[in-house]
Design a protein around this motif. Sequence first.
Motif, PDB file in Angstrom:
ATOM      1  N   ALA A 113       0.618  -1.150  -0.031  1.00  0.00           N
ATOM      2  CA  ALA A 113       0.116   0.002  -0.011  1.00  0.00           C
ATOM      3  C   ALA A 113       0.781   1.151   0.008  1.00  0.00           C
ATOM      4  CB  ALA A 113      -0.974  -0.084   1.227  1.00  0.00           C
ATOM      5  N   ARG A 114       0.296   2.236  -0.488  1.00  0.00           N
ATOM      6  CA  ARG A 114       1.003   3.626  -0.458  1.00  0.00           C
ATOM      7  C   ARG A 114       0.505   4.183   0.833  1.00  0.00           C
ATOM      8  NH1 ARG A 114       0.744   9.018  -4.248  1.00  0.00           N
ATOM      9  NH2 ARG A 114       3.032   9.830  -3.720  1.00  0.00           N
ATOM     10  N   VAL A 115       1.542   4.613   1.805  1.00  0.00           N
ATOM     11  CA  VAL A 115       1.238   5.143   3.183  1.00  0.00           C
ATOM     12  C   VAL A 115       1.850   6.329   3.479  1.00  0.00           C
ATOM     13  CG1 VAL A 115       1.280   4.521   5.832  1.00  0.00           C
ATOM     14  CG2 VAL A 115       1.111   2.670   3.919  1.00  0.00           C
ATOM     15  N   PHE A 116       1.246   7.465   3.883  1.00  0.00           N
ATOM     16  CA  PHE A 116       1.917   8.485   4.103  1.00  0.00           C
ATOM     17  C   PHE A 116       1.849   8.389   5.848  1.00  0.00           C
ATOM     18  CE2 PHE A 116       1.692  11.837   0.784  1.00  0.00           C
ATOM     19  CZ  PHE A 116       1.818  10.990  -0.327  1.00  0.00           C
ATOM     20  N   CYS A 117       3.195   8.588   6.367  1.00  0.00           N
ATOM     21  CA  CYS A 117       3.591   8.413   7.605  1.00  0.00           C
ATOM     22  C   CYS A 117       3.841   9.624   8.408  1.00  0.00           C
ATOM     23  CB  CYS A 117       4.380   7.191   7.977  1.00  0.00           C
ATOM     24  SG  CYS A 117       4.926   6.920   9.781  1.00  0.00           S
ATOM     25  N   GLY A 118       3.155  10.109   9.231  1.00  0.00           N
ATOM     26  CA  GLY A 118       3.347  11.243  10.118  1.00  0.00           C
ATOM     27  C   GLY A 118       4.666  11.210  10.914  1.00  0.00           C
ATOM     28  N   LEU A 119       5.801  11.842  10.750  1.00  0.00           N
ATOM     29  CA  LEU A 119       6.872  11.664  11.343  1.00  0.00           C
ATOM     30  C   LEU A 119       7.377  12.780  12.013  1.00  0.00           C
ATOM     31  CD1 LEU A 119       9.253   9.434  11.363  1.00  0.00           C
ATOM     32  CD2 LEU A 119      10.297  10.486   9.429  1.00  0.00           C
ATOM     33  N   SER A 120       7.349  12.659  13.339  1.00  0.00           N
ATOM     34  CA  SER A 120       7.440  13.985  14.181  1.00  0.00           C
ATOM     35  C   SER A 120       8.869  14.150  14.777  1.00  0.00           C
ATOM     36  CB  SER A 120       6.464  13.785  15.390  1.00  0.00           C
ATOM     37  OG  SER A 120       6.937  12.608  16.408  1.00  0.00           O
ATOM     38  N   GLY A 121       9.624  13.208  14.574  1.00  0.00           N
ATOM     39  CA  GLY A 121      11.174  13.270  14.955  1.00  0.00           C
ATOM     40  C   GLY A 121      11.225  12.813  16.368  1.00  0.00           C
ATOM     41  N   GLU A 152       9.531  -2.079   6.347  1.00  0.00           N
ATOM     42  CA  GLU A 152       9.790  -3.416   6.747  1.00  0.00           C
ATOM     43  C   GLU A 152       8.787  -4.449   5.801  1.00  0.00           C
ATOM     44  OE1 GLU A 152      11.115  -3.936  10.451  1.00  0.00           O
ATOM     45  OE2 GLU A 152      12.933  -2.625  10.399  1.00  0.00           O
ATOM     46  N   ALA A 153       7.587  -3.760   6.338  1.00  0.00           N
ATOM     47  CA  ALA A 153       6.462  -4.453   5.674  1.00  0.00           C
ATOM     48  C   ALA A 153       6.205  -4.668   4.103  1.00  0.00           C
ATOM     49  CB  ALA A 153       5.201  -4.278   6.229  1.00  0.00           C
ATOM     50  N   GLY A 154       7.063  -3.840   3.568  1.00  0.00           N
ATOM     51  CA  GLY A 154       7.033  -3.586   2.058  1.00  0.00           C
ATOM     52  C   GLY A 154       6.117  -2.357   1.405  1.00  0.00           C
ATOM     53  N   HIS A 155       5.582  -1.583   2.471  1.00  0.00           N
ATOM     54  CA  HIS A 155       4.590  -0.501   1.946  1.00  0.00           C
ATOM     55  C   HIS A 155       5.593   0.606   1.256  1.00  0.00           C
ATOM     56  CE1 HIS A 155       1.199  -2.428   3.791  1.00  0.00           C
ATOM     57  NE2 HIS A 155       1.934  -2.182   5.081  1.00  0.00           N
ATOM     58  N   ASP A 156       4.913   1.390   0.313  1.00  0.00           N
ATOM     59  CA  ASP A 156       5.558   2.557  -0.216  1.00  0.00           C
ATOM     60  C   ASP A 156       5.341   3.517   0.729  1.00  0.00           C
ATOM     61  OD1 ASP A 156       6.249   4.823  -1.905  1.00  0.00           O
ATOM     62  OD2 ASP A 156       4.731   4.374  -3.405  1.00  0.00           O
ATOM     63  N   ALA A 209      -3.333  13.047  -2.256  1.00  0.00           N
ATOM     64  CA  ALA A 209      -2.093  12.899  -3.022  1.00  0.00           C
ATOM     65  C   ALA A 209      -1.837  11.525  -3.404  1.00  0.00           C
ATOM     66  CB  ALA A 209      -1.070  13.277  -1.948  1.00  0.00           C
ATOM     67  N   GLY A 210      -2.798  10.709  -2.909  1.00  0.00           N
ATOM     68  CA  GLY A 210      -2.800   9.303  -3.578  1.00  0.00           C
ATOM     69  C   GLY A 210      -2.459   8.182  -2.558  1.00  0.00           C
ATOM     70  N   ALA A 211      -2.433   8.604  -1.613  1.00  0.00           N
ATOM     71  CA  ALA A 211      -2.199   7.662  -0.207  1.00  0.00           C
ATOM     72  C   ALA A 211      -3.494   6.712  -0.135  1.00  0.00           C
ATOM     73  CB  ALA A 211      -2.067   8.395   1.085  1.00  0.00           C
ATOM     74  N   ASP A 212      -3.254   5.182   0.320  1.00  0.00           N
ATOM     75  CA  ASP A 212      -4.156   4.278   0.554  1.00  0.00           C
ATOM     76  C   ASP A 212      -4.496   4.470   2.160  1.00  0.00           C
ATOM     77  OD1 ASP A 212      -4.326   3.221  -1.843  1.00  0.00           O
ATOM     78  OD2 ASP A 212      -2.019   2.249  -1.764  1.00  0.00           O
ATOM     79  N   PHE A 213      -3.327   4.841   2.728  1.00  0.00           N
ATOM     80  CA  PHE A 213      -3.447   4.787   4.409  1.00  0.00           C
ATOM     81  C   PHE A 213      -2.555   6.113   4.717  1.00  0.00           C
ATOM     82  CE2 PHE A 213      -4.307   0.260   3.380  1.00  0.00           C
ATOM     83  CZ  PHE A 213      -5.361  -0.040   4.263  1.00  0.00           C
ATOM     84  N   VAL A 214      -2.828   6.525   6.001  1.00  0.00           N
ATOM     85  CA  VAL A 214      -1.994   7.305   6.621  1.00  0.00           C
ATOM     86  C   VAL A 214      -1.664   6.494   7.991  1.00  0.00           C
ATOM     87  CG1 VAL A 214      -2.772   9.406   5.942  1.00  0.00           C
ATOM     88  CG2 VAL A 214      -3.954   8.439   8.222  1.00  0.00           C
TER      89      VAL A 214
END
Length: 349
Positions: free
Chosen positions: A2-10, A23-27, A114-119
């Motif tokens: 899946a295409r995933v947008f991940c919130g990365l806070s630092g 590692e799970a193979g997501h984009d 933007a085309g994400a399947d998940f956040v």
Amino acid sequence: MARVFCGLSGGVDSALAAALLVEAGHDVTAVYMRNWSRDLPGFKCPWARELADAERVAVTLGIDLEVWDCEAEYKATVVDYLVDAYAHGYTPNPDVMCNQTVKFGTFLERALAAGADFVATGHYGRVERGEGGRVRLLRALDEHKDQTYFLWRVSEDALARTLLPVGEIRDKAEVRRMCAERGLGVENKPDSDGICFVGPVGIRAFLLDSLERRAGDVVEWETGRVLGRHDGAFLFTVGQRRGLDLGGGPARYVVDTDVEKNVVYVTADHDSPALFMREIALDDTCWISGEAPESGRYLVRTRHTGELCEAELDGCVLRFGEPVRRVAPGQSAVLYDGVRCLGGGIVQK
């Protein structure tokens, strides 16, 4: 995949969430949400430092990082909400609103566009998927870190597009160990504490920077005797013990505040009946499934990591079998059916 947008806070949790998704193979595309960048008196906002940490994590994982400006939405729906609630004598929970309006509102909407399947985020919780696309929000395996208390206003539709990788990990020590194993470089960062945009200056300094100082009386609940003065009733919350500045003598606890008369009422009796309650009236209820639960007995949490207490739900009223500590008006009361988070409401005066 899946295409995933991940919130990365630092921080630690979102860093591991991103790593597990890769590692799970997501984009995976990482997104740093710049929600607040204003410096406060005595406090330099750490957003640039947090962004630098997020950039290093993204480079280590080999994923792109985008910076999204969410300040306008954050100020309107979180900061202004907080200030207005305090001005009216409530003690709000800004994290609850941030999750609803920014992280699972603005962020989710922009990601899907933007085309994400998940956040995905680093929240401690679990999303269980069932037949017909229905989802349930469950408490994290790490009960001490569980953050479903802050997620009760997130809709089922939003949760259906959400991944919460760290909710399946049993404790924070394991999260830190897993970050270290992957060389993410954030495993020793301290946990965030308190309201993110207030920082170490504290809520008192922030409110006095936002609201007009108003001198008033601190009054003994039982006798009506004036014990001291304060800078504004809006600065105090039910159950508060510190910051009363009443000199020597016994510790005192805030029983009630009257922001119209600008009076703070206190007691020296830790077991005063005024500090306990047997029922809570809820307003602005929100149920994850979209439907209010039937009247009956449920588990209720009124503080993050607070004890789960059994209570009877009757419409918008919660009744406890035994007296429980008063909850400040404006806080959240969150209902659970076993480990499933159903939703909740805002505690009224």
